[in-house]
Design a protein around this motif. Structure first.
Motif, mmCIF file in Angstrom:
data_model
loop_
_atom_site.group_PDB
_atom_site.id
_atom_site.type_symbol
_atom_site.label_atom_id
_atom_site.label_comp_id
_atom_site.label_asym_id
_atom_site.label_seq_id
_atom_site.Cartn_x
_atom_site.Cartn_y
_atom_site.Cartn_z
ATOM 1 N N UNK A 53 0.845 -1.205 0.000
ATOM 2 C CA UNK A 53 0.000 0.000 0.000
ATOM 3 C C UNK A 53 0.881 1.255 0.000
ATOM 4 N N UNK A 54 1.997 1.188 0.737
ATOM 5 C CA UNK A 54 2.916 2.320 0.738
ATOM 6 C C UNK A 54 3.522 2.565 -0.632
ATOM 7 N N UNK A 79 -3.895 6.276 3.697
ATOM 8 C CA UNK A 79 -3.482 5.926 5.060
ATOM 9 C C UNK A 79 -4.414 4.884 5.683
ATOM 10 N N UNK A 80 -5.719 5.019 5.385
ATOM 11 C CA UNK A 80 -6.672 4.070 5.956
ATOM 12 C C UNK A 80 -6.471 2.674 5.383
ATOM 13 N N UNK A 81 -6.231 2.594 4.060
ATOM 14 C CA UNK A 81 -6.029 1.282 3.436
ATOM 15 C C UNK A 81 -4.776 0.598 3.975
ATOM 16 N N UNK A 85 -0.412 5.691 10.215
ATOM 17 C CA UNK A 85 -0.533 7.099 10.621
ATOM 18 C C UNK A 85 0.214 8.016 9.671
ATOM 19 N N UNK A 86 1.263 7.471 9.036
ATOM 20 C CA UNK A 86 2.059 8.286 8.106
ATOM 21 C C UNK A 86 2.775 7.370 7.135
ATOM 22 N N UNK A 98 3.169 11.603 3.740
ATOM 23 C CA UNK A 98 1.703 11.615 3.824
ATOM 24 C C UNK A 98 1.360 11.267 5.263
ATOM 25 N N UNK A 99 0.619 12.167 5.943
ATOM 26 C CA UNK A 99 0.292 11.885 7.331
ATOM 27 C C UNK A 99 -1.128 12.327 7.625
#
Length: 475
Positions: A53-54, A79-81, A85-86, A98-99
């Motif tokens: 996902x990252x 972030x949810x997937x 948190x970041x 991305x946070x």
């Protein structure tokens, strides 16, 4: 021989329960050894999913010009997937972040570097995560899809730990079921090959210890060629030797007790014979003819008595060799040898069914039958000629769990002295000149077949019962 009665352990005790417990423990130990690499692989796969996902987030960042910022709803979805948190994307010395809108500063951060995939490192990381305290933040580091790019995720460790505990629970339950099934299957196999033969040996030793003079308890060796087969054959040989030794010891003891009586009786008998011989030497022919039969009778009695004692002492006491025998025919042969067939004053009735076949030693068992029938004939021959018709009968008595053979005559019965010493060698004779060995030998042979020989009280005559175990009957 008296012995303390011992009880065999039940099936799920003793060696059986130890075997099941040992097999189960071994399987569980093997499962634990396999479980650790499996848990490390589960954790690695779980972290790789988050890194993917990252990587997707990194692609999105590459597609957006530097002057533009990602929409908040898109960053929240990324972030949810990932459950993070970041997300940090590093490439060519630059970093993009991305946070969450309201970032949380973690208290404790642990790093999971997915670039190190050797098994010890993965196992140590899995154990650390599984038993970690609450509130830790996980920093996942991995390579991106482009050269010299890195992706980092910051996320709570709790979801990973929960999933690992669920996975561990499933593995434990599955391992427990597999261990139980494997232990049962192995137990049934090992029980068939080893436990059952060992229990058979144990039961035989306990039973033979209770009745070492019962030859029917001598174990029958199996054709196995392994160590258990060797033990069975050696045990059978030892029991046979012990059986023969104990019977011979009984004979020698009886002979020792009878030595004094033999010397006294034989000396008196030979003294009488010597006196008669001296008288015969001085008499004329008519008197010689009258005294000669008495001399012969006296000498014959002494010779017969001594011969019976010697035969009893020399008896080999071999264990019976069992074979199927038709009992009715065996009794007919014994009646012929006892001179009952065609006897002028005694009627003999054989009431044994034609289909009664027993697994006995024909030669030894015939001696029992001959002794009983011969004793009955001699008892009836001593009765006066004007007495009621003389009869001897052999019949089978109904019994659900034993084979009972009744030998009955309508003679004068046994005197009290004979009853008191019925089966004692040299003491139980009911007639003058008898040795008392017949019934002693008959009982000994019957016991060697696993049975009993008893005297049954009745108003008229004499009745002996041979009681044999039902297992000797050939169906």
């Amino acid at each position: 021989m008296t012995a303390e009665r011992r009880v065999l352990p039940k099936w799920f005790s003793g060696l059986s329960i130890k075997l099941i417990a040992t097999i189960t423990m071994v399987i569980l130990v093997v499962t634990i050894v396999v479980y650790l690499p499996s848990l490390a692989n589960f954790r690695s796969s779980w972290l790789d999913d988050r890194l993917r996902v990252g990587v997707v987030a990194a692609r999105v960042l590459d597609a957006v010009p530097d002057v533009m910022a990602l929409p908040r709803n898109l960053t929240d979805r990324l972030l949810t997937s990932a459950g993070a948190n970041a997300i940090v994307y590093r490439r060519e010395g630059q970093s993009q972040l991305i946070e969450l809108a309201n970032p949380v500063t973690p208290d404790v951060v642990v790093t999971a570097d997915m670039r190190q995939r050797d098994l010890p490192t993965l196992i140590v990381g899995a154990i650390d995560t599984l038993f970690a305290g609450p509130g830790r933040t996980l920093r996942i580091v991995g390579e991106g899809d482009l050269d010299e790019s890195l992706v980092e995720l910051l996320m709570p460790e709790r979801p990973l730990r929960q999933d690992m505990w669920v996975y561990s629970r499933d593995i434990f339950l599955a391992s427990l079921v597999i261990a139980a099934i494997s232990a049962l299957a192995l137990y049934l196999l090992v029980s068939r090959l080893f436990i059952h033969p060992v229990r058979r040996l144990t039961a035989n030793m306990l039973a033979f210890r209770q009745e070492p003079e019962n030859a029917s308890l001598i174990i029958a060796p199996s054709p196995r060629r392994d160590e258990i087969g060797i033990v069975e054959r050696e045990l059978a040989a030892m029991e046979s030797d012990l059986f023969s030794m104990l019977r011979q010891r009984r004979h020698l003891a009886d002979l020792g007790l009878a030595v004094a009586k033999i010397n006294h009786d034989l000396r008196n008998t030979l003294t009488s014979a010597q006196l008669l011989s001296d008288q015969v030497a001085t008499l004329d022919d008519p008197k010689v003819q009258r005294l000669a039969p008495r001399l012969v009778t006296t000498l014959d009695r002494a010779i017969g008595f001594a011969q019976s004692v010697l035969d009893y002492g020399r008896e080999t006491a071999a264990p019976p060799v069992m074979a199927p025998v038709t009992l009715r025919a065996l009794i007919e042969d014994a009646a012929f040898d006892a001179r009952l067939v065609g006897h002028p004053s005694i009627s003999f009735r054989n009431g044994i069914p034609d289909d009664l076949i027993l697994n006995v030693d024909a030669g030894q068992f015939a001696r029992v039958l001959l002794n009983l029938l011969k004793n009955a004939r001699e008892a009836l021959e001593s009765v006066r000629a004007d007495s009621p018709p003389k009869e001897i009968s052999v019949s089978q008595i109904d019994s659900s769990d034993e084979i009972v053979l009744a030998f009955v005559d309508n003679g004068p019965g046994l005197p009290q002295r004979a009853r008191d010493n019925l089966f004692v060698a040299f003491e139980g004779s009911a007639r003058a000149g008898g040795t008392g060995l017949g019934l002693a030998i008959a009982r000994e042979i019957t016991e060697a077949h696993g049975g009993r020989l008893i005297l049954v009280d009745q108003p008229v005559g004499t009745r002996f019962d041979i009681i044999l175990p039902k297992t000797l009957r050939v169906s």
